[in-house]
Design a protein around this motif. Structure first.
Motif, PDB file in Angstrom:
ATOM      1  N   ILE A 172       0.862  -1.180   0.000  1.00  0.00           N
ATOM      2  CA  ILE A 172       0.000   0.000   0.000  1.00  0.00           C
ATOM      3  C   ILE A 172       0.901   1.235   0.000  1.00  0.00           C
ATOM      4  O   ILE A 172       1.766   1.379   0.870  1.00  0.00           O
ATOM      5  N   LEU A 173       0.705   2.099  -0.972  1.00  0.00           N
ATOM      6  CA  LEU A 173       1.545   3.293  -1.116  1.00  0.00           C
ATOM      7  C   LEU A 173       0.883   4.549  -0.568  1.00  0.00           C
ATOM      8  O   LEU A 173       1.549   5.420  -0.018  1.00  0.00           O
ATOM      9  N   SER A 174      -0.422   4.666  -0.738  1.00  0.00           N
ATOM     10  CA  SER A 174      -1.132   5.842  -0.240  1.00  0.00           C
ATOM     11  C   SER A 174      -2.602   5.498  -0.097  1.00  0.00           C
ATOM     12  O   SER A 174      -3.070   4.449  -0.583  1.00  0.00           O
ATOM     13  N   ALA A 175      -3.337   6.381   0.572  1.00  0.00           N
ATOM     14  CA  ALA A 175      -4.776   6.149   0.763  1.00  0.00           C
ATOM     15  C   ALA A 175      -5.484   7.471   0.975  1.00  0.00           C
ATOM     16  O   ALA A 175      -4.907   8.450   1.446  1.00  0.00           O
ATOM     17  N   THR A 176      -6.765   7.477   0.615  1.00  0.00           N
ATOM     18  CA  THR A 176      -7.661   8.598   0.914  1.00  0.00           C
ATOM     19  C   THR A 176      -8.670   8.105   1.937  1.00  0.00           C
ATOM     20  O   THR A 176      -9.354   7.095   1.712  1.00  0.00           O
ATOM     21  N   ILE A 177      -8.759   8.827   3.057  1.00  0.00           N
ATOM     22  CA  ILE A 177      -9.517   8.355   4.213  1.00  0.00           C
ATOM     23  C   ILE A 177     -10.529   9.419   4.630  1.00  0.00           C
ATOM     24  O   ILE A 177     -10.215  10.615   4.683  1.00  0.00           O
ATOM     25  N   ARG A 178     -11.739   8.980   4.935  1.00  0.00           N
ATOM     26  CA  ARG A 178     -12.735   9.885   5.499  1.00  0.00           C
ATOM     27  C   ARG A 178     -12.407  10.176   6.963  1.00  0.00           C
ATOM     28  O   ARG A 178     -12.015   9.266   7.711  1.00  0.00           O
TER      29      ARG A 178
END
Length: 449
Positions: A172-178
């Motif tokens: 996993i390189l990056s993520a968008t999180i609420r």
């Protein structure tokens, strides 16, 4: 990109193994490390807070992701954040709390990376109402075995295999999180004592108690009529008008407390039956019978142990085994029986937590399921511990429950298959996605994942 050979363990400090450690600083360096990982494969590693062997890879390579730690930004309303996988929840809190935002789910330590939180699909005190961490991920960037970087979204098989997949589908390189809106950096806390296990279970299921965050410390050394006595805490993010006047000037300040670190050497057996029984008794009697509205720092409420650097050393050189299981609603007798067995065996569990889980998330190897969860840590040198926990595994599996992989260090593969009904799908997707075995870990070899 730095490269060195290191010996590493999980947070439980058991089963050390040696691997080649890569520390990529860019996505391109991460791709190069995966492509050149060799026949023993590679596994991503964050801050090393998985208790067992999930982020170890004996004789292979490990990708230390902590240098990939950019917070790329929030949306205009501040409702989501996009960041690299190596960003810790500690750093994320420092960045978003001044904006009146908070991570939607946090485990009992904030020293876990975003990538690790997704790979383990971590849960927190609010699992019953908010689910696990991956429920709040809008998208993630995943480096797969072929060297491609894929955008993976909820509702796909690859997302469901990656959420809780222990890093075995890729890096996993990056993520968008609420994010969750909050008005202050304090918690309004209710504390109450439960006299025994049945009293505790009744309090946890009582109608009208739907607090956002709930957990109970349970005394597993208490016996007789006090078996399962506990201290139950419930919390909500405090509104601004609950703060004293002087605190309203800086309502979102984040100042975690920090105590002296545990020394490098601690005598074996410090947390034995006698000492833990004494500490547990003091802790139970010191708790209020009922108190409401106490204001606590976010760091104290969620991450009390983080205030003691290297607290895992307190178990001595042999380390400790963290054991967490969940059994479904309707399996209360199984829970009572297991608590009774632990109590009769006088297992010196200093920090044990009982909680309730709500609906599961779609992750094929995600741990939570609706029911009752018990977590405890035990000295690894405890005589007969392995056989005793094997017996508990069998009880849990027979009841349709499961053991948490992010905390596991000793589960047997034949038991795993009974606990995770979508294991065959996970293995099949891995075989299709990664036929050469680019992603492997000590855990994956031990459990034939």
């Amino acid at each position: 990109m730095s490269v060195d050979t290191v010996s590493m363990t999980g947070w439980g400090r058991t089963a050390p193994t040696t691997a080649l450690r890569f520390r990529p600083r860019t996505y391109e360096e991460a791709v190069a490390a995966v492509r050149g990982c060799g026949p023993r494969g590679s596994i991503a590693r964050g801050l090393g807070r998985a208790y067992g062997d999930a982020a170890q890879n004996a004789g292979g390579s490990v990708l230390d992701m902590t240098a990939l730690n950019r917070i790329r930004g929030t949306d205009a309303a501040g409702s989501t954040v996009t960041c690299d996988a190596g960003v810790s929840l500690h750093r994320l809190m420092r960045a978003v709390l001044p904006l009146g935002r908070f991570p939607p789910v946090t485990p009992t330590t904030r020293y876990v990376t975003v990538g690790g939180a997704i790979a383990s699909d971590v849960h927190g005190r609010n699992q019953r109402v908010a689910g696990s961490f991956s429920r709040h991920v809008q998208a993630l960037e995943l480096l797969t075995a072929d060297g491609d970087v894929r955008t993976v979204r909820p509702g796909t098989a690859l997302f469901d295999a990656t959420a809780g997949g222990m890093g075995l589908t890729g890096v996993i390189l990056s993520a968008t999180i609420r994010l969750r809106p909050v008005a202050t950096s304090l918690m309004s806390v209710t504390t109450e004592r439960a006299t025994d296990l049945d009293d505790l279970m009744a309090r946890l299921t009582a109608s009208g108690h739907r607090s956002s965050y709930t957990a109970a410390w349970i005394d597993l050394l208490a016996r007789g009529r006090s078996t399962g006595r506990a201290v139950l805490t419930r919390g909500e993010h405090a509104p601004l008008d609950a703060l004293p006047a002087h605190a309203r000037r800086t309502p979102l300040v984040f100042r975690p407390a920090r105590l002296p670190a545990v020394p490098a050497y601690v005598p074996e057996g410090l947390l034995g039956r006698t000492s833990v029984a004494l500490l547990n008794g003091l802790r139970y009697r010191a708790a209020p019978r009922h108190r409401t509205g106490e204001l606590q720092r976010i760091s104290s409420f969620f991450h009390a142990m983080d205030g003691v650097p290297h607290w895992n050393r307190v178990y001595g050189r042999s380390g400790f085994v963290q054991y967490q299981f969940v059994v479904g609603n309707g399996q209360e007798e199984t829970l009572r029986r297991i608590v009774g067995r632990i109590s009769l065996r006088r297992c010196p569990a200093f920090h044990a937590v009982l909680g309730r889980f709500g609906e599961s998330d779609p992750g094929w190897l995600s741990f939570p399921m609706p029911g009752w969860s018990l977590t405890l840590g035990l000295p690894a040198a405890l005589p007969g511990l392995a056989g005793f926990l094997d017996e508990l595994d069998e009880e849990v599996a027979a009841a349709g429950g499961r053991v948490c992989l992010a905390k596991d260090a000793r589960l047997r593969p034949e038991t795993l298959a009974a606990m995770y009904p979508r294991l065959a799908e996970f293995r099949a997707l891995r075989a299709e996605l990664d036929p050469g075995g680019a992603f492997r870990s000590d855990l994956s070899r031990r459990l034939a994942l």
